[in-house]
Enzyme design. Structure first.
Site, short mmCIF file in Angstrom:
data_model
loop_
_atom_site.label_atom_id
_atom_site.label_comp_id
_atom_site.label_asym_id
_atom_site.label_seq_id
_atom_site.Cartn_x
_atom_site.Cartn_y
_atom_site.Cartn_z
N PHE A 160 0.76 -1.18 0.10
CA PHE A 160 0.15 0.04 0.06
C PHE A 160 0.79 1.22 0.06
CE2 PHE A 160 -2.65 -3.25 1.71
CZ PHE A 160 -3.84 -3.12 0.97
N ASP A 194 -0.65 -17.31 6.56
CA ASP A 194 0.71 -16.97 5.70
C ASP A 194 2.05 -16.92 6.80
OD1 ASP A 194 2.06 -16.42 3.57
OD2 ASP A 194 1.53 -14.32 3.59
#
Ligand code: ACK
Length: 988
Positions: free
Chosen positions: A636, A750
């Site tokens: 981002f 993850d």
């Protein structure tokens, strides 16, 4: 005579070409005599002395005779007395011209072309009155000309100068005369030089050799011993040999410059100030090493500057060093049985590598830090590996008393610490050992029992019953000796344990869990189930937790499944139950039976995600943030490091994730989603959210700063630099963070070394939250056939195949993280393609142990990679297993590389969990049908099974050859595992 003048031009030439050889000692050189030569001639009309002056007004003495027309010439010329000096034989060099008789008309018969050289030795010169007696003289040689006059094309006659050298000797008297006899030639004797040869004094190999006269016998050499020059010392007797020609031959031996001196131009010169030479030898003076100096010439050592020292064994070439500063970042970690202290190396090692640490301990009964109340700790406090001389940066402290303030002082010492004065810098930490207090469980009672259940109740401990979150009941069949145990939890001080065998004695131990972790276990209690006929209905009103348990492996799976369903490992199941009006509340608050345990709330369950941000994060005033530099790039926007000013005006280092401008609303929501998740966590092994900035631009997430960045790159950067204990410490931290997250009901999806951050003190923290968003962000994630994006190499097969993500799939990923850590950041499955990884896993292939990996750790990895997710370990089991290893470092000494026969065949490798019963074992190799055969034949423990032979297997009734083979090969594996477990001190 006109000859004289004619010869003069020639003499100039002669003088200029005469060279002076240093290995010749000249006794006479007529060209160098400035005054009269005063040689004698007989008769007076024979030789004629003619002296001319050269351009520099120096005399040129010549002797000429040319009585070629008259017969019977006998003209003598005699030199002055020549001192022999040291000569043993002399050389006479004659330069002369001699005219050939053919060139002179009418002289045939009288003209000669030679003359004779004679000598006479005497101890002193003859007196002026002594008569010249030719008969006293000994003949040396007849001298003839090599060249005489020659005629040019123009008819001019050119004189040729002859040089002849004759040896005379041996000579023994103090001096001698030379005599030249002319018998009728036309001669001009231009110069006579008499010399002897000697080897001149010389310096070789730092030894001086004196002038030496060679032997008369030219075939033997004179051996000469040299004397070392000043400030040199003999290494091997220096010798030279003097040859007949005055040349030095065959140098042997040598001298070397002494301490404080170096060789320059063949002599030994003193070292300059600031330099030193500690040893005699042919080396140069060295510059003083750092932190030392030599103020005078000829320094043999450099003295350490103030505050710096040299240890006894330090070489003089080593820099002077000093004591290290105090260790940094001393932190403690405590569980019910062990206290771990870890620290990082001091910022100043003092310039040495021999750093060790001493841990000292005070036990303080009063307020922490009150010196007067403190006394040295009891001798029975145990330190692993030891309290003094620790080479690593951690120590485990065992056998400590409860409810005591211990102050631990850690000092860093090196080889010069004992030489310094004054107190040494220490790091200290005070630890209160009441975090994991006593069991808080009083006496356990059996309320009733049926043939397959036992109802238990117990008194809560007197201390802080409110602080108890829940109880854990661990139980096993007494006969089975703890080979397999089951456990369950309850929030109240009572439980009914079902699924038991009739008429069987069970052993129970309980422990409670508080906000700070588990307490110690209670004493053991033994209760028996009733027989088949004494069945009794359970009092359902009292039962809050009902657990089916059995000793067999299948039922263990059932327990796990039920347990997960109850505690909400499976988020999909829970989510489905959330009602819209409850969206502000955590999903578990609706359904979880233990309202006291904090659970994770998925921000996606909020209709308005801003609401989740508001609820779980703190707003930070951007003026309190000072961004210092960019440290990386996220999906981002940039990741920066900087400082956050806190309320007390102190500054904390932080990492700041920014949302780059021009974002879509969806991106903003996804960005802040991670903060809403992180804000719910509070654990030392999970990255801490400091807060967010959402009310101004740029939007920021501020988290604690982790100096060493992400674990994978950190390990790659420090390949091979940590001890196994340090690596296990990192793994323990990750497992502890994951225990917390899984207890909160959060599934990471993850978990990978790249998503673990490491701080300055090597503490590892789980980071990168945000579920699907994380996977979109992760460059490792690949699309699967079912459309999801998944980091294949880290993900459990069921999650890849049908998106079955759970804490058990996180456990699989944890096994991969273990492998990454033990291989210092190697890529799992190396360059295999994702598709090949999936196929190999399906076929049973598992990653082999990284090089140097302890067996125990690889087994734990294999345990995490069990195909059946129910058989993978809980994170809390992983933590206690790793704690055991840390407490028994010797258990880490057996490396997989040493167990060569450890099977790696896909068929058998991954099947064995660490805690296993015979039933589990047979299940795992799909041979459950023989369970009763084993038990009936008395093979009730894994130990006894591990000793079975093929014969035994046949004897108990396994008749199919394929089945025999599978069981026997599995027994071999089992044997190895038990062996390594015994070696590692595991008691299952
Ligand atoms: O491997 P690194 O140095 O560690 O590079 C990445 C980079 O930012 C992009 O993610 C580093 N990073 C992320 N979070 C933190 C943090 N809390 N403290 C220090 N570094 C961080 C990460």
């Amino acid at each position: 005579m006109s000859f004289g003048r004619k010869y003069c031009l020639l003499f100039l030439l002669v003088r200029s070409i005469m060279s002076d050889h240093t290995n010749q000692v000249v006794l006479l050189d007529t060209t160098a005599v400035l005054g009269e030569l005063d040689w004698r001639t007989y008769p007076v009309n024979g030789w004629d002395a003619i002296t001319e002056m050269d351009e520099q007004n120096r005399p040129i003495h010549t002797f000429q005779v040319c009585n070629v027309m008259e017969p019977n010439q006998n003209n003598w010329l005699r030199s002055n007395w020549i001192q022999r000096q040291a000569a043993q034989k002399v050389f006479v060099e004659l330069r002369f011209t001699l005219r050939d008789c053919n060139s002179i008309p009418w002289v045939s018969g009288t003209c000669k072309e030679t003359f004779n050289l004679f000598y006479l030795e005497t101890d002193q010169p003859h007196s002026a009155t002594t008569r010249f007696l030719p008969a006293d003289y000994a003949k040396v040689d007849t001298i003839a000309a090599d060249e005489s006059f020659t005629q040019t094309d123009l008819g001019d006659r050119v004189l040729r100068l002859n040089t002849e050298v004759r040896e005379v000797g041996p000579v023994t008297r103090k001096g001698f005369y030379l005599a030249f006899q002319d018998v009728g030639a036309c001669i001009a004797l231009v110069s006579v030089k008499v010399f002897y040869k000697r080897c001149p004094s010389t310096l070789r190999n730092l030894a001086a050799f004196p002038d030496t006269v060679p032997r008369v016998d030219s075939s033997s050499l004179v051996e000469v011993r040299g004397a070392c020059v000043e400030n040199a010392e003999e290494r091997d007797t220096p010798k030279l040999y003097c040859g007949a020609d005055g040349d030095w031959l065959v140098p042997l031996g040598l001298c070397v410059c002494s301490l404080g001196h170096e060789e320059t131009d063949g002599v030994c010169q003193a070292c300059r100030p600031g330099f030193y030479k500690a040893f005699a030898g042919n080396t140069k003076c060295s510059k003083c090493p750092p932190h030392s100096s030599s103020h005078d010439q000829a320094g043999t050592i450099c003295h350490c500057d103030k505050g710096f020292y040299r240890a006894a064994k330090d070489p003089s070439s080593m820099a002077c060093t000093r004591s290290p500063s105090a260790p940094r970042n001393l932190i403690s970690l405590i569980n019910e049985t062990a206290l771990f202290l870890t620290w990082s190396a001091p910022s100043d090692s003092g310039g040495r590598k021999d750093l060790t640490y001493n841990v000292l301990c005070h036990r303080c009964s009063g307020a922490p830090g009150g010196e007067e109340d403190c006394e040295p700790c009891d001798a029975d406090l145990r330190f692993v590996p030891r309290p003094l001389g620790i080479t690593g940066t951690s120590v485990a402290v065992l056998d400590f008393a409860k409810h005591v303030n211990y102050t631990f002082y850690v000092e860093a010492v090196n080889g010069v610490s004992s030489l310094g004065q004054g107190s040494r810098p220490l790091a200290n930490i005070t630890v209160t050992t009441d975090q994991a207090g006593p069991s808080l469980v009083g006496v356990v009672r059996k309320d009733w029992a049926s043939d397959n259940s036992i109802a238990l109740s117990w008194l809560e401990g007197e201390q802080q019953p409110n602080a108890i979150l829940d109880y854990e009941i661990k139980y096993y069949e007494k006969e089975q000796e703890q080979l397999s145990y089951s456990s369950t939890r309850t929030k109240t001080p009572r439980a009914v344990v079902t699924g038991l065998k009739p008429s069987t004695v069970y052993v129970f131990r309980l422990r409670s869990r508080t906000a700070t972790g588990f307490t110690a276990y209670s004493n053991t209690f033994e209760f028996s189930t009733g027989d088949e006929n004494s069945g009794m209905a359970a009092d359902q009103g009292h039962v809050l937790v009902v657990v089916t348990a059995a000793v067999g492996g299948f039922s263990l799976l059932v327990i796990l499944t039920l347990f997960f369903l109850i505690t909400g490992r499976c988020q999909g199941y829970i989510k489905a139950k959330i009602k819209s009006e409850d969206k502000r509340r955590g999903p578990f608050q609706n359904v979880v039976p233990f309202p006291g345990i904090k659970t994770y709330v998925d921000p996606d369950t909020y209709e308005d995600p801003t609401q989740a941000v508001h609820e779980f994060t703190k707003q930070i005033d951007p003026s309190r943030i000072c961004i210092e530099r960019v440290i990386g790039a996220g999906e981002f926007g940039e990741v920066c490091s900087g400082r956050l000013r806190t309320a007390g005006q102190t500054e904390t280092p932080v990492a700041i994730k920014t949302l780059k401008g021009g974002y879509m609303e969806r991106q903003r929501r996804d960005f802040l989603r991670e903060a809403s998740i992180m804000g719910q966590f509070d654990n030392p092994n999970v990255i801490r959210l400091e807060g967010v900035v959402t009310k101004s631009r740029p939007v920021m997430i501020v988290v604690e700063y982790m100096e060493n960045g992400s674990l994978d790159s950190f390990l790659r950067k420090h390949d091979g630099q940590f001890t196994v204990i340090q690596l296990v410490g990192m793994l323990r931290g990750i497992a502890s963070g994951m225990t917390y997250l899984s207890d909160m009901g959060y599934v990471h999806r993850d978990l990978a070394a790249r998503n673990i951050l490491v701080n300055e003190a090597l503490v590892c923290k789980v980071s990168d939250f945000g579920l699907s968003r994380v996977l979109e962000d992760d460059p490792e994630a690949a699309y699967t056939t079912t459309g999801g994006k998944i980091p294949i190499r880290w993900t459990a097969p069921e999650a890849i195949a049908y998106r079955k993500f759970s804490s058990a799939s996180d456990a699989w990923s944890y096994g991969i993280v273990m492998w990454e850590v033990m291989s210092y950041g190697e890529r799992p499955y190396w360059e295999m393609s994702n598709q090949d990884v999936i196929l190999s896993i399906e076929e049973g292939y598992r990653l082999p142990a990284p090089m140097g990996c302890p067996v125990a750790l690889h087994q734990l990895m294999l345990h995490c990679w069990q195909k059946e997710r129910g058989q993978r370990p809980y994170f809390s089991d992983v933590v206690s297993f790793l704690d055991k290893l840390i407490r028994n470092p010797s258990s880490l000494m057996t490396l997989v590389d040493h167990v060569h026969s450890f099977p790696e065949s896909p068929e058998v490798m991954p099947h064995y969990p660490l805690f296993i019963s015979i039933g589990d074992w047979l299940d795992s190799i799909k041979m459950s049908q023989y369970k009763s055969n084993f038990l009936a034949a008395g093979f009730t423990t894994l130990d006894s099974v591990s000793a079975m032979t093929l014969e035994d297997v046949r004897r108990i009734g396994v008749s199919l050859i394929g089945h025999q083979r599978r069981i026997v090969s599995s027994i071999q594996t089992l044997r190895l595992q038990l062996l390594s477990d015994q070696h590692n001190g595991f008691h299952v």
